[in-house]
Write an enzyme that holds these catalytic residues in place. Structure first.
Site, mmCIF file in Angstrom:
data_model
loop_
_atom_site.group_PDB
_atom_site.id
_atom_site.type_symbol
_atom_site.label_atom_id
_atom_site.label_comp_id
_atom_site.label_asym_id
_atom_site.label_seq_id
_atom_site.Cartn_x
_atom_site.Cartn_y
_atom_site.Cartn_z
ATOM 1 N N ARG A 3 -16.392 -8.088 32.945
ATOM 2 C CA ARG A 3 -15.600 -8.104 31.710
ATOM 3 C C ARG A 3 -14.740 -6.844 31.670
ATOM 4 O O ARG A 3 -14.895 -5.941 32.477
ATOM 5 C CB ARG A 3 -16.500 -8.187 30.476
ATOM 6 C CG ARG A 3 -17.614 -7.149 30.462
ATOM 7 C CD ARG A 3 -17.931 -6.648 29.089
ATOM 8 N NE ARG A 3 -16.804 -5.976 28.473
ATOM 9 C CZ ARG A 3 -16.459 -4.728 28.751
ATOM 10 N NH1 ARG A 3 -17.123 -4.008 29.646
ATOM 11 N NH2 ARG A 3 -15.429 -4.174 28.145
ATOM 12 N N GLY A 4 -13.850 -6.810 30.676
ATOM 13 C CA GLY A 4 -12.847 -5.766 30.605
ATOM 14 C C GLY A 4 -11.564 -6.299 31.219
ATOM 15 O O GLY A 4 -11.574 -6.786 32.359
ATOM 16 N N ALA A 5 -10.463 -6.231 30.483
ATOM 17 C CA ALA A 5 -9.221 -6.867 30.927
ATOM 18 C C ALA A 5 -8.801 -6.455 32.339
ATOM 19 O O ALA A 5 -8.511 -7.315 33.185
ATOM 20 C CB ALA A 5 -8.105 -6.591 29.917
ATOM 21 N N ASP A 55 -6.416 -6.028 25.350
ATOM 22 C CA ASP A 55 -6.436 -7.178 26.241
ATOM 23 C C ASP A 55 -5.059 -7.810 26.381
ATOM 24 O O ASP A 55 -4.813 -8.534 27.340
ATOM 25 C CB ASP A 55 -7.435 -8.218 25.728
ATOM 26 C CG ASP A 55 -8.864 -7.742 25.906
ATOM 27 O OD1 ASP A 55 -9.488 -8.144 26.906
ATOM 28 O OD2 ASP A 55 -9.344 -6.964 25.075
ATOM 29 N N ARG A 57 -10.635 -17.004 31.019
ATOM 30 C CA ARG A 57 -10.602 -16.369 29.695
ATOM 31 C C ARG A 57 -9.135 -16.267 29.298
ATOM 32 O O ARG A 57 -8.331 -15.662 30.023
ATOM 33 C CB ARG A 57 -11.271 -14.991 29.703
ATOM 34 C CG ARG A 57 -12.771 -15.043 30.008
ATOM 35 C CD ARG A 57 -13.468 -13.759 29.623
ATOM 36 N NE ARG A 57 -13.563 -13.610 28.179
ATOM 37 C CZ ARG A 57 -13.916 -12.469 27.562
ATOM 38 N NH1 ARG A 57 -14.177 -11.389 28.283
ATOM 39 N NH2 ARG A 57 -14.006 -12.414 26.248
ATOM 40 N N ASN A 84 -7.272 -6.964 20.853
ATOM 41 C CA ASN A 84 -8.404 -6.218 21.406
ATOM 42 C C ASN A 84 -9.689 -6.797 20.826
ATOM 43 O O ASN A 84 -9.661 -7.694 19.974
ATOM 44 C CB ASN A 84 -8.275 -4.726 21.096
ATOM 45 C CG ASN A 84 -9.227 -3.881 21.927
ATOM 46 O OD1 ASN A 84 -9.313 -4.050 23.146
ATOM 47 N ND2 ASN A 84 -9.946 -2.977 21.293
#
Length: 338
Positions: free
Chosen positions: A45-47, A232, A87, A242
């Site tokens: 995870r995390g853009a 994001d 996503r 975000n």
């Protein structure tokens, strides 16, 4: 710094973020389906990190669909669409997938080379963005040690190695400019409690966790000198998507007169969207809210609104900082009032 994601012996190796803080373990992913699953359940995870994972997943696909030196581009493009859709809100994922798919005519090796280039660039660009943000915070807040507030996780786990907002905090702390970092627990999957706390402890930075709804109260009480968050997606007008809960912090920061700084690489900018109204906001499973640690906490049949992100309007954002410096919006609400 150890990378959170890498290409290793023909597979993707990544920190399993679902296992932290109790266990630090690595995932080894060798198929597109495994990567999509890891992204969707937030093991990756995390853009920026999911962008890198997506690019490497296309490389896996290109290798799997190459026979006698010929790559089946139709099959790879179909899998690339599935990867990009894993996503929908974080633009880094679709950006990275498009970039490597553009190399398909050069074969699997060209796709892999481009994916690895994205991986290397991510660390470099996030370090640069963090440096730009740290310098801006010093200019905005002066020379005194700072009390900072952040949300979700924007550190080395959310990127290849260094981090965006948390990377800036790391730089400020290393220079002796941080008294304390406050951070939200980040419901529903506790990225703040599990991941940001782990990273701050690892770095030896003083910190305290807040329940998510206490962030605005901390700002109102004068406990915060600056808010630093990641993103994001950033639209042409400067609206920022975000992690859910960011908007309330921005509102409270504006009321308290506290700078609200967004740190993100340029791959997070999406100037094809005029405003935050155009962003597709991912809505997560109700089970993430109705149960906690595997135990049901809400009555059966309880309705749930569980968006993964919210949108902070540009007028509440002091600055969006990238590796190139400040992002200058090309328009705002009503095209900057004409």
């Amino acid at each position: 710094m150890t990378r959170s994601i890498a290409w290793q012996d023909g597979t993707i190796e990544a920190v399993d973020q679902c296992a932290l803080p109790h266990e630090y373990r690595m995932l080894r992913l060798s198929t597109v389906d495994e990567v999509i699953d890891a992204i969707q359940r937030l093991a990756i995870r995390g853009a920026p990190a999911i962008g890198v994972a997506g690019a490497l997943a296309v490389a896996l696909s290109a290798r799997a669909h190459t026979r006698a030196g010929v790559c089946d581009e139709i099959a790879v493009r179909a899998e690339a669409r599935r990867i990009a859709d894993a996503r929908p809100t974080a633009v880094n994922l679709s950006w990275a997938v498009r970039r490597v798919v553009a190399k398909l005519d050069g074969g699997a090796d060209a796709v892999l080379a481009e994916a690895v280039a994205i991986l290397v660039e991510d660390e470099e660009r996030n370090r640069a963005a963090a440096g730009e943000a740290a310098n801006l915070v010093r200019r905005l807040c002066g020379p005194e040690p700072l009390r900072l507030l952040t949300h979700c996780n924007t550190g080395r786990l959310a990127t290849v190695a260094w981090g965006t907002a948390l990377g800036a905090i790391r730089l400020l702390a290393g220079a002796g400019h941080v008294t304390e970092v406050l951070f939200g627990e980040t419901r529903p999957l506790l990225q703040g409690a599990r991941l940001t706390a782990w990273e701050l402890a690892e770095a030896g930075i003083p910190h305290r966790m807040l329940v998510d709804s206490a962030g605005p109260a901390a700002l109102a009480a004068g406990m915060v000198d600056c808010v630093l968050v990641g993103a994001d997606r950033v639209c042409a007008n400067g609206d920022v998507a975000n992690k859910i809960g960011t908007y309330s912090l921005a509102l409270a920061a504006a009321r308290a007169g506290v700078p609200f700084v967004v740190v993100a690489p340029e791959s997070t900018l999406d100037t094809t969207l005029r405003s935050g109204a155009d962003i597709v906001i991912e809505e997560r499973s109700p089970a993430e809210v109705t149960a906690f640690g595997g135990i049901e906490v809400a009555p059966p049949g309880t309705g749930v609104f569980n968006p993964a992100f919210d949108v902070t309007p540009a007028e509440l954002v002091t600055a969006v900082v990238t590796e190139s410096g400040l992002f200058r919006p090309t328009g705002t609400l009503e095209e900057r009032a004409s």
